[in-house]
Write a protein that holds these residues in place. Structure first.
Motif, mmCIF file in Angstrom:
data_model
loop_
_atom_site.group_PDB
_atom_site.id
_atom_site.type_symbol
_atom_site.label_atom_id
_atom_site.label_comp_id
_atom_site.label_asym_id
_atom_site.label_seq_id
_atom_site.Cartn_x
_atom_site.Cartn_y
_atom_site.Cartn_z
ATOM 1 N N ASP A 61 0.862 -1.176 0.000
ATOM 2 C CA ASP A 61 0.000 0.000 0.000
ATOM 3 C C ASP A 61 0.905 1.234 0.000
ATOM 4 O O ASP A 61 1.721 1.420 0.912
ATOM 5 C CB ASP A 61 -0.909 0.000 1.223
ATOM 6 N N GLU A 74 -5.013 -2.934 4.456
ATOM 7 C CA GLU A 74 -5.167 -2.885 3.006
ATOM 8 C C GLU A 74 -4.026 -3.582 2.285
ATOM 9 O O GLU A 74 -4.229 -4.245 1.268
ATOM 10 C CB GLU A 74 -5.271 -1.433 2.545
ATOM 11 N N CYS A 75 -2.808 -3.454 2.804
ATOM 12 C CA CYS A 75 -1.691 -4.161 2.173
ATOM 13 C C CYS A 75 -1.857 -5.671 2.305
ATOM 14 O O CYS A 75 -1.502 -6.431 1.387
ATOM 15 C CB CYS A 75 -0.367 -3.692 2.757
ATOM 16 N N THR A 107 -7.808 0.613 6.853
ATOM 17 C CA THR A 107 -6.515 1.161 7.243
ATOM 18 C C THR A 107 -5.431 0.650 6.313
ATOM 19 O O THR A 107 -5.574 -0.404 5.669
ATOM 20 C CB THR A 107 -6.190 0.786 8.694
ATOM 21 N N ASP A 108 -4.324 1.370 6.233
ATOM 22 C CA ASP A 108 -3.213 0.956 5.372
ATOM 23 C C ASP A 108 -2.645 -0.384 5.827
ATOM 24 O O ASP A 108 -2.178 -1.177 5.007
ATOM 25 C CB ASP A 108 -2.132 2.032 5.390
ATOM 26 N N TRP A 109 -2.660 -0.619 7.127
ATOM 27 C CA TRP A 109 -2.119 -1.870 7.669
ATOM 28 C C TRP A 109 -2.898 -3.081 7.136
ATOM 29 O O TRP A 109 -2.312 -4.094 6.756
ATOM 30 C CB TRP A 109 -2.173 -1.816 9.201
ATOM 31 N N THR A 126 -1.158 4.618 -7.493
ATOM 32 C CA THR A 126 -1.498 5.835 -6.764
ATOM 33 C C THR A 126 -0.659 6.993 -7.287
ATOM 34 O O THR A 126 0.540 7.089 -6.997
ATOM 35 C CB THR A 126 -1.258 5.647 -5.260
ATOM 36 N N GLY A 148 1.951 5.257 -0.129
ATOM 37 C CA GLY A 148 1.591 6.598 0.276
ATOM 38 C C GLY A 148 2.691 7.572 -0.101
ATOM 39 O O GLY A 148 3.731 7.191 -0.650
#
Length: 481
Positions: free
Chosen positions: A46, A133-134, A129-131, A95, A48
């Motif tokens: 994920d 989602e990955c 959350t990113d945690w 992204t 950012g």
């Protein structure tokens, strides 16, 4: 006391059929956790702007989810950690432009990146959350539910980057042209309504003299080029204004910005030409000469497509890159090299022309459930290559070619938008076939198809007349006057 209506008991056969139906639906709705693993060495990332979350299978490391910064040193550590975990492929969302450095680092370490469109990755409630989602990306990629986006080779990507940068420079140039129009209008100078292009020889010469301080309309009108249709008297009348100093100042600023971006575009074009010439040509024009230009106005097109400073010939270089003369396709005369930057020249990435058209989003998408068509229409996909084919199709409205006839015929049936898409569909198929099979454009095929369409139209008229009780008789001789 309320009474409950008792339903009659179902026969044993109906119960059995219902039970079978339920079991069949249950097997069809199998949960994702029961799907077989197709990519056991898959990771999910994920991305950012400042940090990235990376997930690997839980049996590869004590901490299967880690967080890394986006600095180059941290990206290198992340790639080495993936290699130590036995990861061979990693899925990540496209992204913005944040994925590009990570994509390059993964390729350098032998990890195959799988760039995924965000629309293709549907998250589930409770995993926003990113945690999490990955980990969701890693799971979807491991069970084979993600499809990698198309990305050409590195050298073609470099040309694509420069071509897109040039397009942005052209857009910025157009803004400053509008600013010059605004400044002239505020001074009630109507020269931009008398000549077609204010950035031509006459327009720029007049603007430069205005900036230098000339205010006499008669003197400015003498700068008229002989090819301008408007008379010198008309131009003189359009150059009478109030000449307010603040508007002259903004005109000067816009003119300088326009000149600056024109210089930047020229430098960018030189860099693009250097990279295009460096590609390995598919054909040698000396051994296999360029086919003759079948289109009219050859002299005008030749001057327009040749860079006078560098001698770069658009038609010759595109012929060397693709191996066929794609400029003979109506609508693709000036955007062939732009298509090279977007799709490359390796058509094996798409098994068939249908796959290529679907990727371009130039074909309808049907939503069918239970044998019924619930929705039919075009997918809302922003594909740059598909947009180029649409631009080429929309330019054929006044073109006297079979594709131009097809566009005008489809406009009467589907409307402007549908006709443009249908014509772009045909142009894309011709492009794919010529590049993949290395065959030249043959316009005689259209005559055969026109004859077949005329036969179908005649058969339709015969059938309709027979249904109404009539019989059509062809006219062999012209009636007497």
């Amino acid at each position: 006391m309320s009474r409950q209506k008792k339903h009659p008991a179902k026969p044993a056969e109906e119960k059995t059929k219902a039970g079978k139906g339920k079991r069949r639906r249950k097997r069809k709705g199998m949960c994702l956790e029961d799907r077989p693993i197709q990519e056991p060495n898959a990771a999910g990332i994920d991305i950012g702007a400042r940090e990235i979350f990376v997930a690997v299978p839980s049996d590869r490391d004590e901490h299967p989810v880690r967080v890394f910064s986006t600095f180059t040193e941290d990206l290198q550590k992340m790639a080495k950690w993936l290699v130590s975990c036995g990861i061979t492929t990693a899925a990540m969302e496209s992204t913005g432009v944040y994925w590009i450095p990570l994509y390059d680092v993964l390729e350098q370490h032998g990890v195959k990146p799988c760039l995924v469109n965000a629309r293709a990755m549907k998250n589930v409630p409770g995993r926003r959350t990113d945690w999490h989602e990955c980990q969701w990306l890693q799971f979807l990629h491991s069970v084979g539910l993600l499809r990698a986006a198309f990305r050409p080779e590195g050298d073609i990507c470099a040309v694509r980057c420069l071509l897109r940068h040039r397009a942005e420079l052209v857009e910025m140039t157009s803004q400053h042209i509008q600013h010059m129009h605004k400044a002239l209008t505020q001074m009630n100078v109507q020269i931009q309504h008398v000549i077609n292009d204010i950035t031509g020889l006459t327009g720029l010469a007049i603007v430069d003299r205005i900036i230098e301080g000339e205010r006499d309309p008669a003197v400015l009108a003498k700068l008229r080029d002989r090819r301008i249709k408007a008379s010198e008297e008309t131009i003189r009348k359009s150059l009478e204004g109030n000449w307010r100093p603040e508007h002259v100042f903004t005109l000067k600023q816009s003119r300088n910005s326009y000149r600056h971006y024109q210089e930047q575009i020229a430098v960018c074009e030189e860099e693009i030409e250097k990279r295009l010439v460096a590609f390995q040509p598919r054909v040698d024009p000396e051994q296999q000469p360029l086919p003759p230009d079948r289109k009219g106005k050859q002299r005008r097109r030749k001057k327009k497509n040749v860079n006078p400073k560098t001698g770069f010939d658009l038609r010759t270089e595109s012929y060397k890159l693709f191996g066929v003369d794609l400029t003979q396709i109506p609508g693709l005369m000036s955007i062939v090299l732009t298509l090279f930057g977007e799709v490359g020249r390796d058509m094996s990435r798409w098994p068939s022309a249908g796959h290529f058209i679907s990727w371009l989003a130039l074909c309808p998408d049907n939503d069918i459930s239970g044998g019924r068509v619930l929705w039919r229409g075009m997918r809302r996909v922003r594909n740059r290559a598909g947009h180029l084919f649409r631009l080429g199709a929309s330019s054929l409205h006044h073109d006297e070619t079979p594709l131009g006839d097809y566009l005008r015929r489809m406009k009467s049936k589907l409307g402007p938008a549908g006709a443009t898409t249908a014509t772009a569909h045909k142009i894309a198929i011709i492009f794919y076939t010529m590049v993949k099979k290395q065959v030249e454009y043959d316009g005689t095929i259209w005559a055969q198809r026109d004859a077949e369409r005329a036969k179908r139209f005649e058969a339709k008229l015969q059938r309709q007349a027979q249904q109404l009780g009539y019989k059509l008789v062809p006219i062999t001789e012209k009636p007497a006057a």
